[in-house]
Design a protein around this motif. Structure first.
Motif, mmCIF file in Angstrom:
data_model
loop_
_atom_site.group_PDB
_atom_site.id
_atom_site.type_symbol
_atom_site.label_atom_id
_atom_site.label_comp_id
_atom_site.label_asym_id
_atom_site.label_seq_id
_atom_site.Cartn_x
_atom_site.Cartn_y
_atom_site.Cartn_z
ATOM 1 N N LEU A 185 0.828 -1.205 0.000
ATOM 2 C CA LEU A 185 0.000 0.000 0.000
ATOM 3 C C LEU A 185 0.864 1.257 0.000
ATOM 4 O O LEU A 185 0.479 2.275 -0.579
ATOM 5 C CB LEU A 185 -0.947 -0.021 1.205
ATOM 6 N N PHE A 204 1.749 1.766 -3.664
ATOM 7 C CA PHE A 204 0.578 2.251 -4.399
ATOM 8 C C PHE A 204 0.290 3.719 -4.063
ATOM 9 O O PHE A 204 -0.011 4.530 -4.943
ATOM 10 C CB PHE A 204 -0.645 1.397 -4.075
ATOM 11 N N MET A 230 -7.551 5.796 -2.854
ATOM 12 C CA MET A 230 -6.973 4.467 -2.674
ATOM 13 C C MET A 230 -7.271 3.977 -1.267
ATOM 14 O O MET A 230 -7.383 4.779 -0.340
ATOM 15 C CB MET A 230 -5.454 4.552 -2.884
ATOM 16 N N GLY A 286 -6.543 0.207 1.320
ATOM 17 C CA GLY A 286 -5.973 -1.128 1.403
ATOM 18 C C GLY A 286 -6.121 -1.711 2.787
ATOM 19 O O GLY A 286 -6.259 -0.983 3.775
ATOM 20 N N HIS A 323 -6.664 -6.940 0.533
ATOM 21 C CA HIS A 323 -7.663 -6.254 -0.288
ATOM 22 C C HIS A 323 -7.121 -4.880 -0.672
ATOM 23 O O HIS A 323 -6.691 -4.114 0.201
ATOM 24 C CB HIS A 323 -8.969 -6.070 0.479
ATOM 25 N N PHE A 324 -7.160 -4.544 -1.967
ATOM 26 C CA PHE A 324 -6.749 -3.226 -2.436
ATOM 27 C C PHE A 324 -7.882 -2.617 -3.256
ATOM 28 O O PHE A 324 -8.481 -3.290 -4.099
ATOM 29 C CB PHE A 324 -5.475 -3.308 -3.282
ATOM 30 N N PHE A 349 -8.840 0.598 -5.627
ATOM 31 C CA PHE A 349 -8.356 1.725 -6.413
ATOM 32 C C PHE A 349 -9.544 2.590 -6.851
ATOM 33 O O PHE A 349 -10.397 2.144 -7.623
ATOM 34 C CB PHE A 349 -7.596 1.238 -7.644
ATOM 35 N N ASP A 355 -12.582 -3.849 -4.375
ATOM 36 C CA ASP A 355 -11.363 -4.611 -4.106
ATOM 37 C C ASP A 355 -11.140 -5.629 -5.221
ATOM 38 O O ASP A 355 -12.013 -6.421 -5.534
ATOM 39 C CB ASP A 355 -11.432 -5.295 -2.743
ATOM 40 N N TYR A 376 -6.492 -6.677 -10.583
ATOM 41 C CA TYR A 376 -6.166 -5.328 -11.036
ATOM 42 C C TYR A 376 -5.014 -4.754 -10.210
ATOM 43 O O TYR A 376 -4.129 -4.073 -10.743
ATOM 44 C CB TYR A 376 -7.397 -4.424 -10.935
ATOM 45 N N ALA A 377 -5.007 -5.028 -8.897
ATOM 46 C CA ALA A 377 -3.911 -4.563 -8.040
ATOM 47 C C ALA A 377 -2.582 -5.144 -8.517
ATOM 48 O O ALA A 377 -1.547 -4.455 -8.514
ATOM 49 C CB ALA A 377 -4.168 -4.947 -6.592
ATOM 50 N N ARG A 419 -1.476 -3.131 -11.546
ATOM 51 C CA ARG A 419 -0.942 -1.820 -11.162
ATOM 52 C C ARG A 419 0.439 -1.951 -10.528
ATOM 53 O O ARG A 419 1.313 -1.097 -10.706
ATOM 54 C CB ARG A 419 -1.915 -1.124 -10.209
ATOM 55 N N LEU A 420 0.648 -3.028 -9.754
ATOM 56 C CA LEU A 420 1.949 -3.246 -9.139
ATOM 57 C C LEU A 420 3.018 -3.460 -10.205
ATOM 58 O O LEU A 420 4.121 -2.882 -10.133
ATOM 59 C CB LEU A 420 1.881 -4.450 -8.197
#
Length: 784
Positions: free
Chosen positions: A583, A586, A641, A643, A648-649, A651, A659, A663-664, A667-668
């Protein structure tokens, strides 16, 4: 009859006297009780009304005082002596400016100046500066017109009123000033409030888990759901709590009227007895009726009434499907979703009733369409069939997207413009579990809304209708949507472990679409989970992934849970990158495009996260654990954002705010591949603050016992020198670390976590928590 009376002389007179005396006693007692309760209700309502009036007056007085204090500070900053220092050429002499400001503002106990770009916050040591001061400076930067004042306690336990203000000269910003003033005048204004029959509380916070500073009024106050009224120009609030009057009857005028009517009827009955005589009255009351009256329930009586012609079919109560009632276990209706063991609490008939309840709730909200998806569990197809049957029976049109991760179901809600969806999933639970995650009209149902579905079933508040059904595959649209938004600047090799869960059908394709080289591990969907359980929060489940990442010399390893809404990450060195550190990465990325944005994190996240967010110009917000609770807070605060420590993230920037582990992951990979220095993922992660921490530790308890334990722990635990947070369990923060104990909302366990700068601090904090836990229950097993 005459002979019987002659044999038992005086019987009629004795019965009449006894019954009259009993009726008179009952009526007198009822009247006295009613009068007592009415007086208590009047007393409580009168106290509440007075509290509202006094609170409004107190808030106005405090706001005026804050405004006047702010004006004095601004006037001092505009004074000739301060302006002369601010207007000087070259670098600002902070010490000289502080001395001039204290001279212009004699009541100030301290004054400090900071650079206009706030390098001291964004790149400095926040432990030395102080997190409260850093947060105040960031607020002044984001809201220069109205930066809020707040109370802080200094090292000597003295309360101060602190405010940060921009300091300008010649039309340009030269610095930010932080001024500390006596807090006693604020307390004097609050304590001057005169109130009887209720309590006012001076608090600091956003209305949840506030710090209580002072109180006036009745001391025997009960805990209140009142969020408090904010004091403009500050972070203060004035809350209200009513005394614990023992009021049995509700405050309803209708109920009082009914009781009054019953009293009148009772009195009339007594007079009637005097007129007709007791024996005659008994004979009349015992006379058999010509037709036997069948006893029915209130619900059955309502159902037997003819329906008005104008009444909509959608509002008609549904008749039971069979004579055999279906038992629906209330314990399945949890804080974030509905979950149970297949074949025991969760059966076909129960799933159909859940569909009927969700459909009925949706129809009452004016909704017509709903998406249904399922994970890869063996029980999924049968439960989906029952759920869809129940939904359609209420008039809902159903779109079946088939087997898909929970985030794909959420995506379909937006892509197909329904705003509503149900994911049939057991998430990370054992194979014999399954359940339902529900979104209606954009709201992820949680807590009370989940429990209301059970109440709707029990009370048979179900509607009838005839809904349609269509099947639509949105998988390709989901993959294309992410591929259009995210692309990696260099090709990275990644191992993807889906633990035989449904993400295996989507995650590799998504990562390939953004330019990654993907090595699949356990990506064939198998609801028996033959290799390991799909739960990346359990470190044992990551052992195979770590081995393959090392063997393949991959850049990174990614793991997903059973329905794809959580993400786990490992590096080639075998290090597990915990979600709170992800997090950080992000948040840093998002804040480069959205300065000042709110970043939400749950109470289980590391204490290093808040300063990272502050240093990069963001607004950190700690909140309760739970995906549905986090999503609700995101909507409320318009956060970019969020987290959770569970992985669970959420965006809000460039995505939809739900969540999504897949997709997280995309993005990472985008962030890691775009590093301007070309560093490896391991090198990038090594730049993030890292302390010594534990994974989630769990203490099993009986169902419901863990909630009672936490309530008692909040009341009795004492942690000297710590900043306490009680929005979700109890978290105690010290300058060098923190500890947390909370009640899980998914299983009957206490969840603990500890995080510190070093091993010695971690051991000290664990010892403090162990002592407090044992003081409450000496037999409690300690997992640390």
């Amino acid at each position: 009859m005459d002979e019987a009376n002659a044999a038992r002389p005086g019987l009629s007179v004795d019965w009449r006297s006894l019954l009259s005396l009993a009726l008179a006693t009952v009526l007198l007692a009822a009247g006295l009780f009613l009068a007592w309760q009415t007086w208590l209700v009047w007393r409580a309502d009168s106290g509440a009304e007075q509290a509202d009036r006094v609170r409004a007056t107190t808030v106005d007085a405090l706001a005026k005082q804050i405004r006047q204090t702010t004006e004095r500070v601004r006037a001092a900053l505009a004074s000739p002596s301060v302006q002369q220092v601010l207007a000087g050429d070259g670098a600002l002499d902070h010490a000289a400016a502080a001395a001039a400001l204290k001279e212009a503002l004699p009541e100030a106990s301290d004054a400090q100046f900071f650079s206009p770009n706030l390098d001291e916050v964004l790149a400095g040591d926040l432990k030395t500066l102080g997190y409260a001061k850093a947060a105040a400076l960031m607020q002044a930067r984001m809201h220069p017109e109205h930066p809020p004042a707040e109370m802080r306690t200094d090292a000597d336990k003295v309360q101060r009123l602190m405010m940060a203000q921009p300091a300008a000269a010649g039309g340009r910003l030269r610095a930010y000033a932080v001024v500390e003033l006596p807090f006693a005048p604020i307390l004097d204004t609050f304590n001057a409030a005169s109130i009887d029959g209720a309590q006012l509380q001076l608090r600091q916070g956003d209305g949840r888990g506030d710090l209580q500073i002072a109180s006036v009024g009745a001391g025997r106050a009960v805990p209140s759901e009142d969020l408090g009224v904010p004091v403009p120009g500050s972070s203060l609030r004035v809350g209200k709590a009513e005394p614990a009057y023992f009021i049995v009857v509700p405050r309803s005028v209708a109920l009082l009227s009914v009781l009054t009517l019953l009293s009148l009827l009772g009195g009339g009955f007594a007079l009637w007895l005097r007129q007709v005589g007791v024996q005659r009255a008994v004979a009349m009351l015992q006379r058999p009726s010509q037709a036997k009256i069948q006893e029915i329930t209130l619900v059955e009586a309502i159902q037997q009434q003819p329906e008005p012609a104008a009444k909509s079919a959608a509002a008609k109560p549904a008749a039971p499907a069979s004579n055999e009632p279906v038992h629906v276990d209330a314990s399945m209706f949890r804080a974030y979703d509905i979950r149970g063991v297949v074949g025991q609490g969760l059966t076909y008939d129960v799933a159909r009733l859940i569909g009927r309840a969700v459909g009925s709730e949706a129809r009452e909200r004016g909704l017509k369409e709903i998406v249904v998806g399922r994970d890869g569990r063996l029980s999924g197809p049968e439960l989906v069939r029952a759920l869809i049957d129940g939904l359609r029976s209420t008039g809902m049109d159903v779109i079946d997207i088939g087997a898909a991760p929970t985030p794909v179901t959420y995506f379909a809600n937006y892509h197909l413009h329904t705003g509503s969806g149900i994911s049939v999933t057991g998430s990370h639970n054992p194979p014999d579990y399954n359940g339902f995650k529900i979104v209606l009209g954009g709201e992820t149902l949680s807590e009370g809304a989940i429990r209301d579905l059970h109440a709707r079933i029990v009370e048979n508040r179900l509607v009838d209708g005839h809904g349609g059904l269509q099947a639509i595959d949105v998988g390709a649209d989901y993959i294309r949507r992410i591929g259009d938004d995210v692309q990696t600047e260099r090709r990275l090799k990644v191992v993807v472990d889906c633990g035989n869960g449904i993400p295996g059908a989507f995650a590799p394709a998504v990562l390939e679409s953004i330019g990654c080289e993907v090595i699949s591990l356990y990506c064939d969907v198998d609801g028996t989970f033959p290799n390991h359980h799909p739960d990346p929060s359990d470190l044992h489940n990551l052992e195979d992934l770590i081995t393959v990442v090392k063997h393949e010399k991959a850049d990174l390893g990614l793991a997903f849970d059973g329905d794809g809404d959580r993400l786990g990450v490992v590096t080639p060195s075998g290090e597990v990158i915990f979600p709170d550190r992800l997090l950080m990465l992000f948040a840093i990325d998002i804040l480069t495009r959205n300065p000042g944005a709110t970043i939400i994190y749950d109470v289980k996240c590391t204490g290093h996260l808040q300063p990272v967010i502050l240093q990069h110009g963001g607004s950190p917000l700690m909140w309760r654990t739970g995906h549905s609770l986090i999503k609700s807070k995101m909507r409320e605060t318009d956060a970019a954002m969020a987290g959770e420590m569970s992985g669970h993230f959420f965006f809000g920037e460039r995505w939809y705010g739900f969540d999504d582990g897949i997709y997280a992951a995309a993005r990472l990979m985008e962030i890691l591949a775009a590093d301007p220095e070309g560093r490896t993922p391991q090198q990038i992660f090594d730049t993030l603050p890292k302390g010594v921490s534990t994974p989630e530790l769990k203490i099993p308890m009986r169902e419901g016992e863990h909630y009672r334990f936490i309530e008692a722990f909040r009341e009795q635990a004492r942690f000297d020198g710590a900043r306490l947070t009680t929005i979700d369990g109890l978290r105690a923060d010290w300058p060098d670390g923190w500890g947390l104990v909370r009640a899980s909302n998914t299983t009957p366990v206490l969840v603990l976590r500890f995080d510190a700068d070093n091993s010695a601090a971690l051991a000290r904090i664990q010892d403090l928590f162990r002592a407090q836990l044992k003081a409450l229950d000496p037999a409690l097993p300690m997992p640390f």
